[in-house]
Write a protein that holds these residues in place. Structure first.
Motif, PDB file in Angstrom:
ATOM      1  N   TYR A 177       0.841  -1.195   0.000  1.00 40.55           N
ATOM      2  CA  TYR A 177       0.000   0.000   0.000  1.00 40.55           C
ATOM      3  C   TYR A 177       0.877   1.247   0.000  1.00 40.55           C
ATOM      4  O   TYR A 177       2.053   1.229   0.405  1.00 40.55           O
ATOM      5  CB  TYR A 177      -0.948   0.022   1.193  1.00 40.55           C
ATOM      6  N   CYS A 178       0.304   2.349  -0.480  1.00 41.29           N
ATOM      7  CA  CYS A 178       0.957   3.663  -0.463  1.00 41.29           C
ATOM      8  C   CYS A 178      -0.156   4.709  -0.397  1.00 41.29           C
ATOM      9  O   CYS A 178      -1.309   4.380  -0.114  1.00 41.29           O
ATOM     10  CB  CYS A 178       1.858   3.852  -1.682  1.00 41.29           C
ATOM     11  N   THR A 179       0.164   5.955  -0.651  1.00 40.33           N
ATOM     12  CA  THR A 179      -0.822   7.026  -0.466  1.00 40.33           C
ATOM     13  C   THR A 179      -1.984   6.936  -1.453  1.00 40.33           C
ATOM     14  O   THR A 179      -3.149   6.940  -1.058  1.00 40.33           O
ATOM     15  CB  THR A 179      -0.150   8.403  -0.599  1.00 40.33           C
ATOM     16  N   GLY A 180      -1.669   6.879  -2.741  1.00 34.69           N
ATOM     17  CA  GLY A 180      -2.727   6.874  -3.746  1.00 34.69           C
ATOM     18  C   GLY A 180      -2.709   5.691  -4.687  1.00 34.69           C
ATOM     19  O   GLY A 180      -3.561   5.577  -5.566  1.00 34.69           O
ATOM     20  N   GLY A 181      -1.707   4.809  -4.542  1.00 33.41           N
ATOM     21  CA  GLY A 181      -1.634   3.595  -5.361  1.00 33.41           C
ATOM     22  C   GLY A 181      -0.521   3.567  -6.386  1.00 33.41           C
ATOM     23  O   GLY A 181      -0.128   2.505  -6.863  1.00 33.41           O
ATOM     24  N   ILE A 182       0.032   4.730  -6.726  1.00 33.69           N
ATOM     25  CA  ILE A 182       0.975   4.794  -7.833  1.00 33.69           C
ATOM     26  C   ILE A 182       2.291   4.059  -7.554  1.00 33.69           C
ATOM     27  O   ILE A 182       2.846   3.391  -8.426  1.00 33.69           O
ATOM     28  CB  ILE A 182       1.248   6.256  -8.234  1.00 33.69           C
ATOM     29  N   LYS A 183       2.812   4.162  -6.330  1.00 32.95           N
ATOM     30  CA  LYS A 183       4.069   3.485  -6.012  1.00 32.95           C
ATOM     31  C   LYS A 183       3.889   1.967  -5.987  1.00 32.95           C
ATOM     32  O   LYS A 183       4.798   1.222  -6.343  1.00 32.95           O
ATOM     33  CB  LYS A 183       4.608   3.973  -4.668  1.00 32.95           C
ATOM     34  N   CYS A 184       2.708   1.532  -5.547  1.00 28.94           N
ATOM     35  CA  CYS A 184       2.451   0.087  -5.467  1.00 28.94           C
ATOM     36  C   CYS A 184       2.457  -0.566  -6.843  1.00 28.94           C
ATOM     37  O   CYS A 184       2.786  -1.748  -6.961  1.00 28.94           O
ATOM     38  CB  CYS A 184       1.105  -0.168  -4.790  1.00 28.94           C
ATOM     39  N   GLU A 185       2.085   0.178  -7.872  1.00 30.40           N
ATOM     40  CA  GLU A 185       2.094  -0.388  -9.219  1.00 30.40           C
ATOM     41  C   GLU A 185       3.499  -0.882  -9.569  1.00 30.40           C
ATOM     42  O   GLU A 185       3.675  -1.972 -10.117  1.00 30.40           O
ATOM     43  CB  GLU A 185       1.634   0.656 -10.243  1.00 30.40           C
ATOM     44  N   LYS A 186       4.505  -0.077  -9.228  1.00 31.00           N
ATOM     45  CA  LYS A 186       5.883  -0.460  -9.516  1.00 31.00           C
ATOM     46  C   LYS A 186       6.463  -1.382  -8.440  1.00 31.00           C
ATOM     47  O   LYS A 186       7.204  -2.311  -8.748  1.00 31.00           O
ATOM     48  CB  LYS A 186       6.759   0.788  -9.677  1.00 31.00           C
ATOM     49  N   ALA A 187       6.136  -1.121  -7.179  1.00 29.81           N
ATOM     50  CA  ALA A 187       6.664  -1.951  -6.096  1.00 29.81           C
ATOM     51  C   ALA A 187       6.196  -3.397  -6.225  1.00 29.81           C
ATOM     52  O   ALA A 187       6.984  -4.340  -6.091  1.00 29.81           O
ATOM     53  CB  ALA A 187       6.238  -1.382  -4.744  1.00 29.81           C
ATOM     54  N   SER A 188       4.909  -3.581  -6.495  1.00 30.57           N
ATOM     55  CA  SER A 188       4.386  -4.946  -6.624  1.00 30.57           C
ATOM     56  C   SER A 188       4.936  -5.629  -7.876  1.00 30.57           C
ATOM     57  O   SER A 188       5.236  -6.828  -7.864  1.00 30.57           O
ATOM     58  CB  SER A 188       2.855  -4.935  -6.640  1.00 30.57           C
ATOM     59  N   ALA A 189       5.107  -4.856  -8.950  1.00 24.45           N
ATOM     60  CA  ALA A 189       5.694  -5.412 -10.170  1.00 24.45           C
ATOM     61  C   ALA A 189       7.124  -5.871  -9.911  1.00 24.45           C
ATOM     62  O   ALA A 189       7.560  -6.921 -10.402  1.00 24.45           O
ATOM     63  CB  ALA A 189       5.661  -4.372 -11.290  1.00 24.45           C
TER      64      ALA A 189
END
Length: 317
Positions: A177-189
């Motif tokens: 999880y993160c603030t708005g979702g944008i970091k998770c797109e790359k972190a989870s990838a």
């Protein structure tokens, strides 16, 4: 007059993104919007603020563009615009990953499974689950999910170097999880790229979770990248977990150090803020470029001297 603040991102290829950024800046200014937008070849990452009418035109225009029609806006009602100026800049990434080879992850091709807020709520306390905060130290020091794993990182670009520390969780369901979702797109990838099998992400991040699931079990406040600095999320079982950087008393208030050559993000109580004039240390109070402290701890960015090493806030969500 009523205002709104919009938080959004969209991973979608943009041809001639540098020109798009210049044109988009003029469009935003024509609507009297203020905020910060990053434009890259891979998409958009923005927070903008203005009247409800201007915000509606902006959202309608974004959705009318085939490239961005799936963009999801997190909308906050605010008493005044959340920025002073409008910036729209071209950068190499909408979230700096720190990877030399940026082709190894593409959120449009492979990323963690999206969980809606209520799905995240139902799953997060199960035995085979770990919750992973992919944000920076100053963000999770202010607030985080109960029992979440946090990483010692100053910026998201440090995340790839922390993957090995998470190896013990490869047999678990990892909920990022993160603030708005944008970091998770790359972190989870990136986690999937390194052999993690069961990776999820909180769709819409903490902000959407607060709106749709009441923010249950999010402890403290959520750092946001505008002049509000921090917002409440939890309306179910709220608590304060952050402590004053200087005296250790419990406080929900976060500031940027008034010394622009430091600009450290810290939690600081009002008493220490007054004593130190909004600085993180006595040393910073003596800097000749120290900014006047008005009690908020938010400052409009000013140009820095050449060849000065400055600690800046990382790109917003």
């Amino acid at each position: 007059m009523s205002y709104q603040t919009l938080l959004y991102y969209c991973y979608s290829p943009i041809a001639d993104a540098e020109q798009f950024a210049a044109d988009h800046l003029q469009f935003c200014k024509s609507l009297n919007l203020v905020g910060r937008i990053i434009v890259a070849d891979e998409g958009l990452n923005g927070t903008v603020s203005g009247t409800k009418e201007s915000c509606k035109i902006y959202m309608d225009t974004i959705h009318a563009d085939e490239r961005f029609k799936k963009t999801e806006f997190k909308i906050d009602e605010v008493e005044e615009p959340s920025f002073i100026k409008m910036h729209c800049r071209y950068k190499s990434e909408i979230v700096h990953s720190g990877l030399r080879d940026k082709t190894i992850i593409d959120p449009n091709k492979k990323t963690g499974k999206h969980l809606e807020p209520k799905e995240f709520l139902e799953l997060k306390d199960q035995e085979d689950v770990v919750i992973l905060d992919v944000r920076s130290n100053y963000e999770h020091n202010l607030g985080k999910f109960k029992n979440a794993i946090t990483l010692d990182i100053e910026n998201f670009r440090d995340f790839p170097n922390k993957i090995n520390e998470l190896a013990q969780y490869k047999d678990k369901k990892v909920l990022t999880y993160c603030t708005g979702g944008i970091k998770c797109e790359k972190a989870s990838a990136l986690l999937l790229h390194h052999g993690f099998q069961d990776v999820y992400q909180l769709h819409g991040g903490i902000i959407k979770y607060g709106k749709e699931a009441g923010g249950e079990d999010f402890e403290g406040k959520c750092y946001v990248f505008d002049n509000r600095i921090a917002v409440d999320v939890n309306s179910v079982n709220p608590t304060i977990v952050s402590k004053c950087y200087n005296c250790g008393i419990t406080t929900p208030k976060m500031i940027n150090c008034a010394n622009p050559e430091c600009n450290e993000h810290i939690t600081q109580c009002d008493n220490c803020g007054e004593t130190l004039e909004g600085c993180c240390s006595i040393a910073c109070t003596t800097n000749p470029r120290k900014r006047p402290y008005d009690g908020t701890g938010y400052y409009v960015k000013v140009p820095q001297p050449i060849n000065k090493k400055v600690k800046l806030a990382e790109p917003f969500e």
